[in-house]
Design a protein around this motif. Sequence first.
Motif, short mmCIF file in Angstrom:
data_model
loop_
_atom_site.label_atom_id
_atom_site.label_comp_id
_atom_site.label_asym_id
_atom_site.label_seq_id
_atom_site.Cartn_x
_atom_site.Cartn_y
_atom_site.Cartn_z
N GLY A 260 0.87 -1.21 -0.04
CA GLY A 260 0.02 0.01 -0.01
C GLY A 260 0.81 1.38 -0.02
N PHE A 261 0.37 2.19 0.85
CA PHE A 261 0.97 3.71 0.58
C PHE A 261 2.59 3.31 1.21
N GLU A 262 2.87 2.71 2.05
CA GLU A 262 4.26 2.60 2.67
C GLU A 262 5.16 2.03 1.51
N LEU A 263 4.88 1.00 0.64
CA LEU A 263 5.57 0.50 -0.43
C LEU A 263 5.65 1.77 -1.39
N VAL A 264 4.59 2.22 -1.68
CA VAL A 264 4.79 3.46 -2.70
C VAL A 264 6.01 4.47 -2.09
N THR A 265 6.18 4.84 -1.00
CA THR A 265 7.27 5.47 -0.36
C THR A 265 8.39 5.04 -0.47
N ASP A 266 8.59 3.48 -0.42
CA ASP A 266 9.78 2.80 -0.57
C ASP A 266 10.30 3.08 -2.04
N LEU A 267 9.25 2.67 -2.99
CA LEU A 267 9.76 2.80 -4.30
C LEU A 267 10.05 4.19 -4.91
N VAL A 268 9.51 5.19 -4.32
CA VAL A 268 9.66 6.35 -4.45
C VAL A 268 11.32 6.60 -4.18
N LEU A 269 11.66 6.38 -2.90
CA LEU A 269 13.09 6.46 -2.52
C LEU A 269 13.99 5.66 -3.41
N ALA A 270 13.74 4.81 -3.76
CA ALA A 270 14.36 3.66 -4.75
C ALA A 270 14.63 4.35 -6.13
N ASP A 271 13.53 5.10 -6.46
CA ASP A 271 13.67 5.60 -7.86
C ASP A 271 14.59 6.92 -7.89
N PHE A 272 14.47 7.70 -6.59
CA PHE A 272 15.27 8.71 -6.43
C PHE A 272 16.77 8.26 -6.24
#
Length: 466
Positions: A281-293
């Motif tokens: 859910g939302f936490e996974l999105v925050t992790d993927l955004v960090l990984a993208d950065f």
Amino acid sequence: RIFLTHAPPFLSPSVAPESPVSRQRVRRERRRRQRRGGGSFAYLTIKDRIPQILTKAIDTLHRHKNEFFEKHGEKGTEAEKKAISLLSKLRNELQTDKPIIPFVEKFVDTDIWNQYLEYQQSLLNENDGKPRWFYSPWLFVECYMYRRIHEAIIQSPPIDDFDVFKESKDQNFFESRASIIALCIHLQEVVTAIEDLDENQLKDEFFGLLQISLWGNKCDLSLSGGDTSSQKTNIINSLEELKPLILVNDTEHLWSLLTNCKKTREKVSITRVDIVLDNSGFELVTDLVLADFLLSSQLATEIHFYGKTIPWFVSDTTIHDFNWLIEQMKESDDKCMSKCGAAWETYINMGRWVYHDHIFWTLPHEFCVMSQVAPDLYAELQKAHLILFKGDLNYRKLTGDRKWQFTVPFHQALNGFHPAPLCSIRTLKAEVQVGLRPGQAEQYMASEPNWLTTGKYGVLQFDGPL
């Protein structure tokens, strides 16, 4: 009753040596806790929250009975009844404090689990009987309960691949849509301007996205008993006011480590960051955004993710959740969400994002025994330049779920688990915390008795060479 294993000299049952003295210490600790009775967060989790989660799982199966019938006919109906019966039996065992029983259905981890149950039994005196729900270590009992849920499902073909928590995880994602869009817009703006950012600006963005990943960890369905825990506010606007709630903030160490790796990349062409995931859910999105950065800023060249092999702790990420979320992002009618989803799929196809799962993550063992129990996983983690451990369960396993003194150094609490430099990114939802300054914990205890378990406070806690 349910307790955290005491810090040494009382050793965790999973690594206790075979000496009679250490066994006596474990037994004495159990008896001392039993006399003290319930009331701890651990006890209330097993007494109240876990039965609530089981009831929701039973209700989910019941609500899908028509779907099971349409898909599988009478076999689907019978399987639904069997799964409900097994989960109802499990709930009754828990609520009436029955002995903990071995697993019977053959699965990849059945033998390891049953060996661990035998070990728990070996720590008891003959007149203590069998290990029971309310007289056993919390980490062990909680992991055991989720593994028993999985056993009930795999004993009920043809619905043996049904995830009783999927609806809750999907709901968390959909209800967090506005926050996800805001995060995607922010990421796109950063990525577009990344070539023009000076070092301080890049550092500020890195720190901000680490904090977003931290506060994303609040969205934990096992803490809410399976009730909705979506992110409905724009977390980016709250970072400054949330910063004082970070009890240990080692982000400078992470920046130094990754920028040093970047500078020496002529010699070593790869900088690998591993992320041990927590909630979907939302936490996974925050992790993927960090990984993208991390990739876009060239602070890393590849990211390795680790998820669970089976549905776990209600909202933990499995490969199905990981792939489903990226597909939802890609197919979204929001332009920024769709752009992020497409980019993330490309990273996977290029091999710059790699997803792993391993049965060790759903065993009850603490991480200090990983090199013995799962040497292949330990060897894989050793390839990383930095490992980010998301969430509370990972923190409990990192520190052995012991009742440490708050000022004990994090390095010491890891008890020899040092595959690579690592950082715990965790909001506090269990009565375990180390590495605090003298007097810091007492300050919070005086004003907020439940400060360890509400998810209000967080840590970005690093261990590795400085």
